[in-house]
Scaffold this motif. Structure first.
Motif, short mmCIF file in Angstrom:
data_model
loop_
_atom_site.label_atom_id
_atom_site.label_comp_id
_atom_site.label_asym_id
_atom_site.label_seq_id
_atom_site.Cartn_x
_atom_site.Cartn_y
_atom_site.Cartn_z
N SER A 245 0.85 -1.20 0.00
CA SER A 245 0.00 0.00 0.00
C SER A 245 0.88 1.24 0.00
O SER A 245 2.06 1.19 0.36
CB SER A 245 -0.90 0.01 1.24
OG SER A 245 -0.12 0.22 2.41
N SER A 246 0.31 2.36 -0.40
CA SER A 246 1.07 3.61 -0.43
C SER A 246 1.57 3.98 0.97
O SER A 246 2.67 4.50 1.13
CB SER A 246 0.22 4.75 -1.01
OG SER A 246 -0.97 4.91 -0.26
N ASP A 278 2.55 -4.92 8.36
CA ASP A 278 2.69 -3.57 7.78
C ASP A 278 3.86 -2.78 8.36
O ASP A 278 3.97 -1.57 8.12
CB ASP A 278 1.40 -2.75 7.97
CG ASP A 278 0.26 -3.25 7.10
OD1 ASP A 278 0.54 -3.97 6.11
OD2 ASP A 278 -0.90 -2.94 7.40
#
Length: 328
Positions: A245-246, A278
């Motif tokens: 993800s960005s 993450d």
């Protein structure tokens, strides 16, 4: 300028280094530089010109060509492993006042030791795997290690690159073989817990005075992990940009830049992470990343739309600007 492209080395990584050196030779601007192919190998130090091998004078890193003494203006260092990635050559070049590319001798020696790098970065709150450090000859309690780290865990030589000597241990019966494999590369070993997540590699360099992250490459290994076979024998898929993800990508870039600056780096580098939950967890930094056609760093430079010949000119400029430590 007279440029020495220095390749080879004394370790098993010399074959990879010779490939990296060829890429540099192909991208240097021969219209403005005299470029020489320099091999530093167990068999000797020499300049290779066709079939001719001219010995290097180790007193000043010069050589004789048709009765003339050739002195280099700068050395482009592309040796993986010892003596070009552990600070030895950098110290020598400092003493003879020869500018060289890449990081300084202290950073090279520091980052070549996985244990010492992790120790320094521990002061900067960089997430990493749990680890145990052992030395050849000491008593090793496999059950205690397994209890501390859990299965599977990784056994790694402390000073080695290209995943040489690295094993994944899935059960205690595999530990002795993994230790022998790692001790064949180094007397000191790092044993780390497995980080389950997305493996990535991030190219970082100094460009126009700023720390520049070139790109994030996701590594999908066909083997249990990104070992030598996966890296160089086509047993992996490398995806640039990584499928993150960005928000996570931004966190990775921030962490890579932070590590590069915390270690006082200069020159090309590649920083490896596992993204778990993450969060990027640091694995290791390569201060002379591979530059062969199969290597990640050139792929990331292309992804960033950066001309590789211009990047080499940037490296030469930085080398010429850096003063030897004894002149500061």
């Amino acid at each position: 300028m007279k440029i020495a492209v220095v390749m080879g080395g004394y370790s098993d990584e010399s074959v990879i280094s010779l490939r990296s050196g060829q890429l540099i030779l192909n991208h240097l601007n021969k219209d403005i530089h005299e470029v020489y192919e320099v091999h530093i190998l167990n068999e000797g130090w020499y300049v290779k010109m066709g079939d001719q091998k001219s010995p290097i004078n180790r007193a000043d890193f010069s050589f004789e060509n048709n009765g003339n003494t050739i002195n280099f203006d700068v050395a482009i260092n592309t040796i993986h492993g010892t003596p070009g990635e552990d600070g030895h050559l950098q110290s020598y070049w400092e003493l003879i006042d020869l500018p060289y590319t890449g990081c300084g001798f202290y950073q090279s020696a520091l980052t070549f030791s996985k244990r010492d790098t992790l120790s320094v970065l521990g002061k900067f709150d960089i997430p990493k795997a749990n680890s145990v450090y052992v030395t050849k000859g000491q008593e090793i309690d496999g059950e205690k290690i397994a209890k501390t780290l859990g299965f599977p865990f990784f056994v790694k030589p402390n000073q080695s690159g290209s995943s040489l000597g690295v094993s994944m241990v899935k059960e205690l019966s595999e530990l002795d073989k993994a230790l022998a494999f790692a001790f064949a590369e180094d007397k000191d070993i790092l044993i780390e817990s497995q980080l389950k997540g997305v493996e990535i590699s991030v190219g970082v360099m100094k460009l126009n005075g700023n720390t520049r992250v070139l790109g994030i490459t996701e590594i999908v290994s066909g083997n249990d992990f990104f070992d030598y076979e996966a890296k160089y024998l086509g047993k992996s898929e490398e995806i640039t940009p990584a499928r993150l993800s960005s928000e996570v990508s931004e966190l990775v870039e921030q962490s890579a830049a932070k590590i590069y600056e915390a270690l006082g780096m200069q020159g090309f580098s590649r920083i490896d992470f596992i993204v778990m939950n993450d969060i990027p967890h640091f694995i290791e930094i390569n201060t002379n990343p591979g530059l062969s056609p199969q290597s990640i760093f050139p792929q990331q430079a292309a992804y960033a739309n950066l001309n590789f010949s211009n990047l080499l000119e940037n490296e030469i400029k930085l080398a010429l600007e850096r003063k030897p430590i004894w002149k500061k």
